[in-house]
Design an enzyme around this catalytic site. Structure first.
Site, PDB file in Angstrom:
ATOM      1  N   ASP A 245      41.754  42.260  82.226  1.00 26.45           N
ATOM      2  CA  ASP A 245      42.497  42.785  81.080  1.00 26.45           C
ATOM      3  C   ASP A 245      43.984  42.561  81.254  1.00 26.45           C
ATOM      4  O   ASP A 245      44.713  42.437  80.267  1.00 26.45           O
ATOM      5  CB  ASP A 245      42.166  44.262  80.892  1.00 26.45           C
TER       6      ASP A 245
HETATM    7  C1  LIG Z   1      37.260  38.556  78.462  1.00 21.84           C
HETATM    8  S1  LIG Z   1      37.843  39.812  79.424  1.00 21.84           S
HETATM    9  C2  LIG Z   1      37.071  41.226  78.801  1.00 21.84           C
HETATM   10  C3  LIG Z   1      37.432  42.447  79.611  1.00 21.84           C
HETATM   11  O1  LIG Z   1      37.605  43.536  78.718  1.00 21.84           O
HETATM   12  C4  LIG Z   1      36.656  44.518  79.051  1.00 21.84           C
HETATM   13  O2  LIG Z   1      37.134  45.801  78.801  1.00 21.84           O
HETATM   14  P1  LIG Z   1      36.690  46.563  77.442  1.00 21.84           P
HETATM   15  O3  LIG Z   1      35.230  46.283  77.229  1.00 21.84           O
HETATM   16  O4  LIG Z   1      36.997  48.037  77.735  1.00 21.84           O
HETATM   17  O5  LIG Z   1      37.579  46.005  76.350  1.00 21.84           O
HETATM   18  C5  LIG Z   1      36.409  44.316  80.528  1.00 21.84           C
HETATM   19  O6  LIG Z   1      37.445  44.846  81.317  1.00 21.84           O
HETATM   20  C6  LIG Z   1      36.336  42.821  80.584  1.00 21.84           C
HETATM   21  O7  LIG Z   1      36.495  42.257  81.838  1.00 21.84           O
END
Ligand SMILES: CSC[C@H]1O[C@H](OP(=O)(O)O)[C@H](O)[C@@H]1O
Length: 365
Positions: A245
């Site tokens: 992220d």
């Molecule tokens: C393509 S990286 C996606 C990244 O985002 C996710 O977090 P979230 O589902 O809370 O938006 C997760 O950290 C992933 O690695």
């Protein structure tokens, strides 16, 4: 069923409501920046790149459908909209980075000779559409570059990957980052198996990654988060590949909570640990991971399952959505669309790329 996180055509945006997956594939219209903020905050749409893409496309759709404003009013509307979108979720850098870049672009457009409301409106819509297109291109480069690197560096082929959360088409505009590496290895016939963790409490792994892998007939096994260490010990895991992220200047990386302990377990088992992230998820302005704001989410995400409470009333709850993996545990490297870099190499490598990009844009202007 579909794997497209967003459906866009000029003037029209719909997002796949990921809270309903894998049981229901429902696209919901997003007609404004406010509606985009809501679908991002509620995690109907999630994933660092997808958040920025939906945010910027929602502005494009609103600009396309609203009556043209007076130039100064239009510029103010765009800048305030971007500032608002950044507040939807704090940890992933993509929306903040896109907002900063698009704001600077709007300021440039507004002072061009003969700039009009119409010219500004059109250029912002095209900028947002470029972001959508470029994300898929970046992900395919990450996938192929990461696959080639793993085949050269990781012993024992075909390769078995352990991954966390969801980093595929549902977290991006398509193909994915860590899941892009898995897709590329699979298309090369060099992937033995994938172990995907369920990723409590939102269950991105159980609900989303498993869905993507089954959809594309990629051999995979779902494991509970608590099984990751024993899987590394007993299941012949060749490498751990996760998304990001926010990757900061020294390579420290914020990613879905649970990533940090996977990196510790990988180190213990001598398994290379990789982060796959586009440069849009890299934030060189932060020196190290201690500066990353970690989003804390509602306690119900931990206390309830399918809307039913599973724990005693009165228990305290801590629900950080992310954790930070220190760069020294990222032993395999950081896989970007520009190549694979050690945490120590990343800042110089991306700075060089940004300088070259700046020269190209100046030459084209
Ligand atoms: C393509 S990286 C996606 C990244 O985002 C996710 O977090 P979230 O589902 O809370 O938006 C997760 O950290 C992933 O690695």
């Amino acid at each position: 069923m579909s794997l497209e996180s967003v459906r866009y055509s000029r003037g029209s945006l719909a997002v796949l409501n990921q809270l309903l997956l894998p049981h229901e594939s429902r696209y919901e219209p997003v007609a404004s920046v406010k509606e985009a903020w809501e679908v991002i905050r509620s995690m109907k749409v999630r994933g660092a790149p997808a958040i920025a893409i939906v945010g910027c496309l929602s502005l494009a759709v609103e600009l396309e459908s609203n009556e043209v404003k007076e130039k100064d009013q239009l510029v103010m509307f765009i800048l305030e909209s971007l500032e608002f979108l950044v507040t939807s979720r704090p940890t992933a850098v993509n929306m903040a980075k896109a907002a900063e870049q698009l704001s600077a672009f709007v300021h440039q457009e507004a002072v061009r000779a003969n700039a009009t409301s119409e010219s500004i409106r059109k250029s912002v819509i095209e900028w947002a559409e470029d972001l959508l297109r470029k994300d898929v291109e970046d992900n395919k480069k990450i996938g192929d570059c990461g696959a080639q690197h793993l085949l050269q560096k990781v012993p024992g082929h075909p390769i078995t990957i352990l991954t966390h959360c969801n980093t595929g088409s549902l977290a991006t505009a398509g193909y994915g980052t860590a899941l892009g590496v898995i897709r590329s290895l699979h298309s090369m016939g060099r992937l033995a198996h994938v172990y995907c963790t369920e990723t409590r409490p939102y269950n991105q792994g159980a609900r989303l990654t498993a869905y993507e892998l089954v959809y594309e007939k990629i051999p995979a096994t779902l494991i509970a988060d608590s099984m990751a260490s024993i899987a590394m010990k007993e299941k012949g895991v060749s490498a751990v590949v996760v998304g990001a992220d926010r990757v900061v200047a020294n390579g420290d990386t914020a990613n879905k909570v649970g990533t940090y302990q996977l990196a510790i377990a990988a180190k213990h088992h001598g398994i290379p640990f990789y982060v796959a992230a586009p440069s849009t998820s890299c934030d060189l302005r932060l020196a190290d991971g201690g500066h990353i704001v970690i989003e804390e989410r509602p306690s119900q995400e931990l206390t309830d399952v399918n809307g039913k409470r599973i724990t005693a009333q009165g228990i305290g709850v801590w629900n950080p959505a992310f954790d930070v993996t220190p760069c020294d545990l990222i032993t395999g490297g950081i896989i970007t669309e520009h190549g694979v870099f050690s945490p120590q190499e990343l800042q110089a490598a991306l700075t060089k790329v940004m300088k070259e990009e700046g020269k190209r844009q100046k030459h084209e202007a």
